[in-house]
Design a protein around this motif. Structure first.
Motif: not given
Length: 150
Positions: A90-97
């Motif tokens: 999975x590619x995610x440019x805007x991932x929130x931790x």
């Protein structure tokens, strides 16, 4: 529910078990690339949290422009990376931790496992070992061109 001390002991037991699992398969924990990527913004990570198990390449920087630039460098080589990693990456440019901060990631996910269920541990170890080996190989294939991006 576990006390803080019990939860800590379980987590230590899990990661010690993974160290032994890796060693039996010819990899010491210190032999994984992980934080030794030589690209300041990039880390390879193992994680096991409430959402499941994750093997990820995380791009993080105090400056969003730096983070996005590095991630976009990886995206340029997406066909090469996907050839090694397969379609489940999975590619995610805007991932929130955890509502804490935004990073960019490429990751594998194994849902419905828990560090607090010892019956899940072997499944997690297999997942971590297999997928980090693949992700690490893909990273090493493109590392040099990403390091020296314009």
């Amino acid at each position: 529910m576990y006390t803080k001390e019990e939860a800590k002991a379980i987590k230590i037991g899990f990661w010690d078990g993974f160290k032994r699992y890796s060693k039996k398969r010819g990899r010491k924990m210190t032999s994984w690339v992980l934080k030794g990527t030589q690209i300041k913004e990039v880390q390879l990570k193992f994680d096991l949290n409430e959402q499941g198990a994750f093997v990820m390449l995380q791009v993080d920087s105090k400056l969003d422009a730096n983070r996005l630039s590095v991630f976009e460098s990886f995206e340029k080589y997406k066909p090469v990376i996907d050839e090694t990693c397969g379609q489940e990456l999975v590619w995610n440019k805007h991932y929130f931790i955890k509502d804490f901060k935004e990073v960019s990631v490429m990751y594998y996910h194994l849902p419905d496992v828990s560090i607090f269920n010892k019956e899940d541990w072997e499944k997690c170890y297999d997942f971590f070992f297999k997928h980090m080996t693949i992700l690490e190989e893909a990273f090493l294939d493109v590392k040099e061109v990403v390091m020296y991006r314009a």
